[in-house]
Structures are given as structure tokens and as C-alpha cells.
Design a protein around this motif. Structure first.
Motif, PDB file in Angstrom:
ATOM      1  N   THR A 100     -57.753-108.420  -3.909  1.00  0.00           N
ATOM      2  CA  THR A 100     -58.622-108.435  -5.091  1.00  0.00           C
ATOM      3  C   THR A 100     -58.069-107.583  -6.226  1.00  0.00           C
ATOM      4  OG1 THR A 100     -60.893-108.090  -5.856  1.00  0.00           O
ATOM      5  CG2 THR A 100     -60.015-106.443  -4.354  1.00  0.00           C
ATOM      6  N   GLY A 101     -58.503-107.905  -7.438  1.00  0.00           N
ATOM      7  CA  GLY A 101     -58.345-106.978  -8.559  1.00  0.00           C
ATOM      8  C   GLY A 101     -59.475-105.952  -8.471  1.00  0.00           C
ATOM      9  N   VAL A 102     -59.429-104.990  -9.362  1.00  0.00           N
ATOM     10  CA  VAL A 102     -60.452-103.941  -9.301  1.00  0.00           C
ATOM     11  C   VAL A 102     -61.537-104.238 -10.341  1.00  0.00           C
ATOM     12  CG1 VAL A 102     -60.846-101.452  -9.372  1.00  0.00           C
ATOM     13  CG2 VAL A 102     -58.612-102.349  -8.684  1.00  0.00           C
ATOM     14  N   ASP A 114     -52.034 -96.524 -13.935  1.00  0.00           N
ATOM     15  CA  ASP A 114     -53.424 -96.215 -13.571  1.00  0.00           C
ATOM     16  C   ASP A 114     -53.566 -95.757 -12.127  1.00  0.00           C
ATOM     17  OD1 ASP A 114     -54.338 -97.287 -16.108  1.00  0.00           O
ATOM     18  OD2 ASP A 114     -53.888 -99.253 -15.247  1.00  0.00           O
ATOM     19  N   LYS A 115     -52.540 -96.013 -11.317  1.00  0.00           N
ATOM     20  CA  LYS A 115     -52.654 -95.693  -9.895  1.00  0.00           C
ATOM     21  C   LYS A 115     -51.749 -94.512  -9.571  1.00  0.00           C
ATOM     22  CE  LYS A 115     -51.911-100.112  -8.582  1.00  0.00           C
ATOM     23  NZ  LYS A 115     -51.802-101.305  -7.708  1.00  0.00           N
ATOM     24  N   SER A 116     -52.321 -93.465  -9.036  1.00  0.00           N
ATOM     25  CA  SER A 116     -51.485 -92.336  -8.663  1.00  0.00           C
ATOM     26  C   SER A 116     -50.962 -92.559  -7.251  1.00  0.00           C
ATOM     27  CB  SER A 116     -52.305 -91.046  -8.710  1.00  0.00           C
ATOM     28  OG  SER A 116     -53.246 -91.059  -7.659  1.00  0.00           O
ATOM     29  N   ALA A 156     -60.100-110.479 -11.889  1.00  0.00           N
ATOM     30  CA  ALA A 156     -60.386-109.526 -12.960  1.00  0.00           C
ATOM     31  C   ALA A 156     -59.910-108.156 -12.518  1.00  0.00           C
ATOM     32  CB  ALA A 156     -61.886-109.480 -13.233  1.00  0.00           C
ATOM     33  N   CYS A 157     -59.435-107.337 -13.475  1.00  0.00           N
ATOM     34  CA  CYS A 157     -58.988-106.009 -13.079  1.00  0.00           C
ATOM     35  C   CYS A 157     -59.099-105.033 -14.239  1.00  0.00           C
ATOM     36  CB  CYS A 157     -57.545-106.041 -12.570  1.00  0.00           C
ATOM     37  SG  CYS A 157     -57.100-104.490 -11.746  1.00  0.00           S
ATOM     38  N   ILE A 158     -59.531-103.837 -13.910  1.00  0.00           N
ATOM     39  CA  ILE A 158     -59.631-102.815 -14.948  1.00  0.00           C
ATOM     40  C   ILE A 158     -58.293-102.115 -15.179  1.00  0.00           C
ATOM     41  CG2 ILE A 158     -62.095-102.384 -14.589  1.00  0.00           C
ATOM     42  CD1 ILE A 158     -61.301 -99.919 -12.903  1.00  0.00           C
ATOM     43  N   TYR A 159     -57.310-102.386 -14.327  1.00  0.00           N
ATOM     44  CA  TYR A 159     -56.018-101.720 -14.445  1.00  0.00           C
ATOM     45  C   TYR A 159     -54.996-102.610 -15.130  1.00  0.00           C
ATOM     46  CZ  TYR A 159     -57.818 -98.258 -11.106  1.00  0.00           C
ATOM     47  OH  TYR A 159     -58.546 -97.295 -10.478  1.00  0.00           O
ATOM     48  N   ASP A 160     -53.841-102.026 -15.407  1.00  0.00           N
ATOM     49  CA  ASP A 160     -52.845-102.752 -16.179  1.00  0.00           C
ATOM     50  C   ASP A 160     -51.429-102.519 -15.635  1.00  0.00           C
ATOM     51  OD1 ASP A 160     -52.647-104.584 -18.294  1.00  0.00           O
ATOM     52  OD2 ASP A 160     -51.708-103.049 -19.543  1.00  0.00           O
ATOM     53  N   CYS A 161     -51.208-102.922 -14.396  1.00  0.00           N
ATOM     54  CA  CYS A 161     -49.883-102.716 -13.800  1.00  0.00           C
ATOM     55  C   CYS A 161     -48.884-103.724 -14.397  1.00  0.00           C
ATOM     56  CB  CYS A 161     -49.954-102.899 -12.292  1.00  0.00           C
ATOM     57  SG  CYS A 161     -51.215-101.852 -11.531  1.00  0.00           S
ATOM     58  N   ALA A 162     -47.715-103.219 -14.752  1.00  0.00           N
ATOM     59  CA  ALA A 162     -46.766-104.016 -15.531  1.00  0.00           C
ATOM     60  C   ALA A 162     -46.357-105.317 -14.845  1.00  0.00           C
ATOM     61  CB  ALA A 162     -45.520-103.177 -15.818  1.00  0.00           C
ATOM     62  N   TYR A 163     -46.209-105.280 -13.504  1.00  0.00           N
ATOM     63  CA  TYR A 163     -45.642-106.423 -12.772  1.00  0.00           C
ATOM     64  C   TYR A 163     -46.687-107.448 -12.339  1.00  0.00           C
ATOM     65  CZ  TYR A 163     -47.419-103.068  -9.463  1.00  0.00           C
ATOM     66  OH  TYR A 163     -48.227-102.181  -8.834  1.00  0.00           O
ATOM     67  N   CYS A 164     -47.974-107.212 -12.662  1.00  0.00           N
ATOM     68  CA  CYS A 164     -49.031-107.988 -12.008  1.00  0.00           C
ATOM     69  C   CYS A 164     -49.593-109.076 -12.908  1.00  0.00           C
ATOM     70  CB  CYS A 164     -50.137-107.036 -11.578  1.00  0.00           C
ATOM     71  SG  CYS A 164     -51.571-107.878 -10.891  1.00  0.00           S
ATOM     72  N   VAL A 165     -49.766-110.301 -12.353  1.00  0.00           N
ATOM     73  CA  VAL A 165     -50.366-111.393 -13.136  1.00  0.00           C
ATOM     74  C   VAL A 165     -51.800-111.096 -13.548  1.00  0.00           C
ATOM     75  CG1 VAL A 165     -49.396-113.683 -12.754  1.00  0.00           C
ATOM     76  CG2 VAL A 165     -50.583-112.533 -10.874  1.00  0.00           C
ATOM     77  N   ASN A 166     -52.478-110.288 -12.777  1.00  0.00           N
ATOM     78  CA  ASN A 166     -53.911-110.088 -13.016  1.00  0.00           C
ATOM     79  C   ASN A 166     -54.207-108.891 -13.905  1.00  0.00           C
ATOM     80  OD1 ASN A 166     -54.467-112.214 -11.186  1.00  0.00           O
ATOM     81  ND2 ASN A 166     -54.120-110.781  -9.502  1.00  0.00           N
ATOM     82  N   ARG A 167     -53.193-108.284 -14.461  1.00  0.00           N
ATOM     83  CA  ARG A 167     -53.437-107.060 -15.222  1.00  0.00           C
ATOM     84  C   ARG A 167     -54.357-107.325 -16.417  1.00  0.00           C
ATOM     85  NH1 ARG A 167     -47.756-106.037 -18.385  1.00  0.00           N
ATOM     86  NH2 ARG A 167     -47.730-108.006 -19.502  1.00  0.00           N
ATOM     87  N   ARG A 168     -55.037-106.269 -16.790  1.00  0.00           N
ATOM     88  CA  ARG A 168     -56.067-106.329 -17.831  1.00  0.00           C
ATOM     89  C   ARG A 168     -55.565-106.986 -19.113  1.00  0.00           C
ATOM     90  NH1 ARG A 168     -56.949-100.722 -18.540  1.00  0.00           N
ATOM     91  NH2 ARG A 168     -55.272-100.910 -20.051  1.00  0.00           N
TER      92      ARG A 168
END
Ligand code: SF4
Lengths: 248, 432
Positions: free
Chosen positions: B111-113, B182-184, B65-77
Motif C-alpha cells: 500500500t501507499g501511505v 520522508d522515510k528515515s 495514494a500516498c502522502i510521501y514522495d519517494c523519487a523512484y516510486c510510481v505512487n509518489r505524491r
């Protein structure tokens, strides 16, 4: 002249001590039944002589560097028949040349022994990962493997340090040998062991076997599938005792 | 939805973790003090997957589970997938169960966030603490640090783990902004910097008193995705050099971009991922860490990308033919290292063997030199082995790899640790 000994390192040193006596002309040193030996080759049975073996070993330790000694010991664990005479010649060269021995990397009597030692060392390292324990009734952890070389005593210290609170057995069923670890005394010992019947698996063993198999299935990345590389890294012969390949 | 079994959760969480390639379990030696396990100096593989990779650690996510939404990631929100989470005791029990069977060297927990970075960090710390304190586990543990987490939590985690890592993922600031909004950069670099400081500082303190608990004794690592945001090899290699130099980074991993999501921000990749490029980057990285090459010797503004058909060491040699051939009986170790076809091990063996007398050309292959490549660059007792004197164009044709070597990635892990005495290095990526 063929020298026969009992297969132990002390036995080999006893035979080597005989073979380096003046006038001796060793053609082979072996622990096997002489098969079709040349009709005119004499076979000398050499009983293990602790005193002579220790005397020679002390001389070796004084003369050879620790690296050269380790090469010799590893090569002795090789499964190749015929290794002993190569090791004997290596040893003679080392004793004769002393300090200069370590630089003789390209010498024809050094290379074959160095190769044997390297093969044994590689296999021993590899099996640190490939030994796979199963939990048996009575809280015993059991692993079977079929290595090319006699590596059990070489890997035992690694497992003794790592699984110091487990009662474990590592078994080479093909050779009928095992090392057994006693966590109470923190000691391991070599012992003959024949394979008998199915293993009495503990209650939790199936669960973990299943968990591992299912985990492993998921690990490969489809886009990078490369069974050839997999086979190169993990030849089929090593898979026999690994649960992830569905074998026993 | 029905409750999932432990096995089903494990499958989902293994799936989510497998794209992270850093699996090195080496570089830490932890003794078994009255419990189970130790960390070996030299990496140990326990199996190999169908893609040929070494299985060393139990590599799982605590949650996908993750609160973020990174374009390349399978686990994105925004992905519609089943979300599961393991409790810290479940993580610990799985790890111990596999470890006792000698199926793994240890744990790699990512982990996801969930909820917040700090909450997620607390869960990671608890799983690690249970292993170390309740199970008295001394095996290898590598844990991800959540970007943006409180630096005090970062410190607590590092006291329990062998290695921590924060993935940079995108080599450039622009790439990060575009693909991981979402990540700086700061949320990633601040914990990296703190980890670097604590590693250096703790090492110093432990020289005075061994009572001070170690901090990430196997160092920190990071991963860069290659080919997702249009960055050049020069940018990547320069960044890596900076990470090694300034942040006490132990390893930088390169991961060829694999599209797992449809997203217009991502490049359209057809066919296989850029594995050869990834391989060349590992070789360049290797040259910087073990062969004494500087980033600027491998790439520059005029040539910002590595030659895909030539390994970077051969490429460097071709640009510097005036330095060759070198005489193997006289050249110093550093010079030998720069000869194509001579690796760390063969250079060491040459230096050792020549003390016993002058080496001839015939001796070189016995010492592990790959003459097919080295012949154009060395002499022995003044004799030159090749039929043509080195001239750049002809030589390049001979050194080209027609089918670039199938990448043998991830194997560099075996190298670290050095003194293990077992000869594995020849089977390793990047050794040239
Ligand atoms: S924060 Fe990590 S898990 Fe979450 S979407 Fe981004 S890369 Fe994926």
C-alpha cells in the motif's frame, strides 16, 4: 511373452507376479490392445487377482524403501506406453538387491524409471497451480485439464485439503476420467466422466473471469518482457484451460 | 470524476504493486482448519506473465495514494495519477474469489501511505482480519508493514499474516536520504527489528505451548533496489548478510532499478534495467544461504562488484584453484557444494551414491553434475576429466558465459520448503 492387464495398479501387480514366476520371459506388460505384435509372441491375459497383488505389494513394502516405492508408484502414473516393463525390471532389481537398491542411482534399470517418476511428479506439482475451477450452477466447482500423465489421483489429496468446503470436480476429458470431491464426507473418488455440452456457469462466474483477465494483463512489466521465458515456464499446451489466455 | 468499477480499481492497484518482486508464497505451512485454504510448503505457480514471472499471489495495493514522495516510486505524491482505494471487505472478497478458483496461492497486500502510517496499518490489519476471521481463510497472506507505524500495530499484523515485510529499498543511508527523504532509516529498521524479535520469541514460546498464536510463520523479507543510488555489490551483499544474520530475515529480494519517474536525483538508465547484475546478486545471495559462503569470500574492498560475465561461484573457484581438484569419492558434502557445476541436489546424490561403490567420471552426469563446468575441478578414482590442468586464465575463458544466462528471477521461491520431495530445484535461479 506379453502380459495384458486391466490398467489398474492391482492388475499390474497381478501381471508382475505372473511375470516373475520361474521360467517366465516377459517382453512387455500392457493394458493396450496388442497391435502388430511379433507373430511368435504369445499374449497372456492376466485377470486381476487381489490376493496375489496384495501379497506382492506386502513383499515390496518390506523390501523397498519408501522413496523407491514412491518412485515406482509415480512412474506407474506416467502416460508413456511401455512404462510397465521398465517398472517391472526396476521392481525385480529392487527385490533382488534389497537394502543396496537405494544407492544404485546410476543403474541402467533405475534411471528410466526414476526419470518417469520425476516427469510425473513434476507434472503433478505443476498442475497444483494450473487446475482452474469455474463456478457452476448448483454450487459446483469444475476444472478441466489435459495432462500428459495420469495425475488426477496424485493431485486430488492436495485439493481435498485446500478446498475442503467446496464440491469440486477435476476432469481429464481426453482420458474420460475425473476425481470428484464430496465436502460433506470429505472424500474424493475417481470416476469415469465424458464431456457433454456447454458448462452451466453460475451468475458470478463471468465477473470473476473478467476481473482475473484484466488483473493478469496488468501484471507484466513492459521493460522485462520476455515471451520466450514465459513459454519455457508455461508451454502453450498448458494454456488451453487458463482464462488469462482467453481460452475456454 | 465518475465512480470506477471494481475491475478498473483492480487494474490501477495491480499496476502500482507489480514492481515489487517478492512473490514467494513458500516457507509457511498452514493447515486448513475448518475453512478454506492452506499454505503449501513448496511454492506453487498459477500462471506466468509476459515477462516470464510466476504468478503466485494476488499482488495488489490497498491504495495507490500516498502522502510521501519517494523519487523512484510510481505512487509518489507528486505524480499526477488517478488515486483509488479498496475497502478491506473488497480486498477480502477479491482474494477469496480468486482463491476458490485456484488462481492464486494467497494475497500479497502492499500500500501507499494514507493519512498516517498508523491509519494505513489499521486498514491492512482489518483486511487481513476479515480474511482470517470472517472468511476463515487459511491460505497464504503476505502484508507490507508501513514504515514508521506503531510497533503494537506491527505485532497485531504479524499475528494474522504468514509473512510481513518492510522494504529497505535503498542499501545505503545516503541513498535513502536522497531518494526517500520522508522515510528515515530508523522508521524502517525499528519495525524490522521488532518483527525479528517477535519471530524468534514466538517460536520459543510455541515450543512450550501451541496455544500461542504464531507470528509471521513464514518470516520477514525485504527488497533492495539495485542500481538507483550508486551503491556497490559489496555494500549490498554485506547488508544482506547482516539482515539474514541479525534480523532473522528469511529472504532479501533484489530488484533491478526501473525508472518510472523523471527525476534529476535518479541515475539516467538507458536501455534495459541492470538485470544481469540483479541475477548475479541472487546467485551470491543463494551461495550465502545454501552453500555456506561468507560475504567476504565473494567480494572485498579491492573487488567491490560481482563479475557480470562469470557466476560468483566460478569466480570464487578461480581465485582458489589451490583447493582443486577435489576427489568426488572422498570430499565431504560442504566441499562438493563449492565445486562449480555441482548443486545442492547433485552433491546430495553423490554422497548417497558413493555409499554403493566408488564413483567414476561417467557416473557424475547421471547424478546431475554439469560436467561442462565441473570437469576442471574434480577427479573420480583419481582420474581427471579435462584436457587441461586448471590454470586461472585459460579456465576463466572456458567458464565465461558468452551471453549471460537470461535471468530466471523469482524462481528461488520454489526452493524453500525443502522436504516437499518434488524435484524442482534444477529450474531455479541461483543454483550453480
Ligand atoms: S512511501 Fe511507498 S508508496 Fe509512498 S511514495 Fe514512498 S515508496 Fe511510494
Amino acid at each position: 511373452m506379453i502380459y495384458r492387464y486391466d490398467g489398474t495398479f492391482a492388475g499390474f501387480l497381478s501381471a508382475a507376479a505372473r511375470a516373475r514366476e520361474p521360467g517366465a520371459r516377459p517382453e512387455a506388460i500392457t493394458d493396450r490392445e496388442p497391435e502388430q505384435q511379433g507373430l511368435f509372441t504369445a499374449v497372456v491375459e492376466v485377470p486381476t487377482d487381489r490376493d496375489r497383488a496384495e501379497e506382492l505389494y506386502a513383499l515390496i513394502r518390506r523390501t523397498l524403501s519408501p522413496g523407491a516405492l514412491q518412485t515406482l508408484r509415480h512412474a506407474f502414473h506416467a502416460g508413456d506406453p511401455g512404462r510397465e516393463i521398465l517398472i517391472f525390471r526396476y521392481l525385480m532389481l529392487g527385490l533382488a538387491t534389497g537394502r543396496d537398491f537405494d544407492a544404485m542411482l546410476a543403474h541402467p534399470e533405475v534411471i528410466p524409471v526414476w526419470k518417469l517418476a520425476r516427469a510425473v511428479g513434476r507434472e503433478a506439482h505443476r498442475y497444483k497451480g494450473l487446475v482452474r475451477f469455474r463456478h457452476l450452477e448448483g454450487d459446483v466447482w469444475y476444472a478441466a485439464l489435459e495432462p500428459d500423465h495420469r495425475i488426477l489421483p496424485l493431485i486430488a489429496p492436495h485439493f481435498a485439503a485446500r478446498f475442503a468446503d467446496q464440491r469440486w470436480i477435476i476432469h481429464d476429458p481426453r482420458r474420460g476420467e475425473a476425481v470428484v470431491f464430496d465436502p460433506a464426507r470429505r472424500e474424493w473418488a475417481e470416476t469415469p466422466l465424458e464431456a457433454t455440452g456447454p458448462l452451466p456457469l453460475s451468475a458470478g462466474e463471468e465477473l470473476f473471469r473478467n476481473l482475473w483477465q484484466r488483473y493478469f494483463e496488468r501484471l507484466a512489466i513492459a521493460e522485462r518482457r520476455n515471451p520466450k521465458l514465459q513459454r519455457q515456464n508455461l508451454p502453450l499446451k498448458h494454456r488451453r484451460h487458463l482464462p488469462e489466455f482467453g481460452e475456454t | 470524476m465518475p465512480e470506477l468499477t471494481l475491475a478498473e480499481k483492480l487494474e490501477i492497484l495491480a499496476d502500482g504493486a507489480k514492481y515489487d518482486v517478492s512473490c514467494a508464497s513458500s516457507g509457511s505451512s498452514r493447515r486448513n482448519r475448518d475453512g478454506i485454504g492452506n499454505a503449501a510448503q513448496c511454492g506453487i505457480c498459477h500462471s506466468w506473465t509476459a515477462d516470464g514471472r510466476c504468478v503466485s499471489l494476488l499482488k495488489i495495493l490497498l491504495t495507490n495514494a500516498c502522502i510521501y514522495d519517494c523519487a523512484y516510486c510510481v505512487n509518489r505524491r507528486s505524480n499526477d495519477t488517478r488515486r483509488v482505494i479498496l475497502t478491506p471487505p473488497e480486498v477480502a472478497e477479491l482474494t477469496i474469489g480468486f482463491y476458490r478458483r485456484n488462481a492464486i496461492e494467497g494475497l500479497f497486500l502492499s500500500t501507499g501511505v494514507v493519512k498516517t502510517p498508523d491509519h494505513t496499518m489499521e486498514l491492512l490489519i482489518e483486511a487481513t482480519r476479515l480474511l482470517r476471521e470472517e472468511h476463515r481463510f487459511n491460505g497464504y497472506i503476505h502484508v507490507k508493514v508501513v514504515p514508521g507505524a506503531d510497533l503494537l500495530l506491527v505485532e497485531r499484523l504479524g499475528r494474522l499474516a504468514d509473512r510481513v515485510s518492510i522494504n529497505m529499498e535503498l542499501p545505503t543511508r545516503e541513498g535513502l536520504q536522497l531518494l526517500a527523504p520522508d522515510k528515515s532509516r530508523e522508521a524502517i529498521v525499528a519495525p524490522m527489528r521488532r518483527v525479528g524479535e517477535l519471530i524468534v520469541q514466538t517460536k520459543e514460546e510455541r515450543k512450550v505451548s501451541r496455544k500461542i498464536p504464531p507470528f509471521a510463520p513464514a518470516g520477514q523479507s525485504t527488497q533492495l533496489i539495485v542500481g538507483a543510488a550508486g551503491e556497490s555489490d559489496l555494500q549490498i551483499v554485506t547488508l544482506a548478510a547482516g539482515l539474514y544474520g541479525r534480523l532473522a530475515m528469511k529472504r532479501v529480494y533484489y530488484s533491478a532499478f526501473i525508472p518510472v519517474n523523471r527525476d534529476e536525483r535518479l541515475p539516467a538508465v538507458v536501455g534495459t534495467p541492470p538485470l544481469v547484475r540483479e541475477h548475479r546478486l541472487y546467485q551470491a545471495d543463494w551461495l550465502m544461504r545454501y552453500y555456506g559462503f561468507a560475504a567476504g569470500e565473494l567480494l572485498n574492498e579491492e573487488r567491490p562488484n560481482l563479475d557480470l560475465s562469470l557466476d560468483p561461484k566460478a569466480g570464487w573457484a578461480l581465485r582458489n584453484l589451490h583447493l582443486f581438484p577435489v576427489e568426488v569419492n572422498r570430499a565431504d558434502y560442504e566441499t562438493l557444494l563449492r565445486v562449480p557445476g555441482i548443486g545442492v541436489r547433485s552433491a546430495q546424490r553423490i554422497v548417497r551414491a558413493r555409499r554403493g561403490g566408488h564413483l567414476s567420471l561417467d557416473d557424475l552426469p547421471k547424478l546431475g553434475v554439469v560436467m561442462k563446468r565441473a570437469r576442471y575441478f574434480v577427479t573420480a578414482r583419481g582420474r581427471f576429466a579435462a584436457d587441461l590442468a586448471p590454470d586461472a586464465a585459460g579456465l576463466r575463458a572456458r567458464l565465461l558465459e558468452k551471453t549471460p544466462a537470461r535471468p530466471r528471477w523469482n524462481q528461488p521461491s520454489l526452493f524453500e520448503g525443502g522436504a516437499a520431495g518434488i524435484d524442482l530445484r534444477s529450474a531455479i535461479t541461483g543454483e550453480l
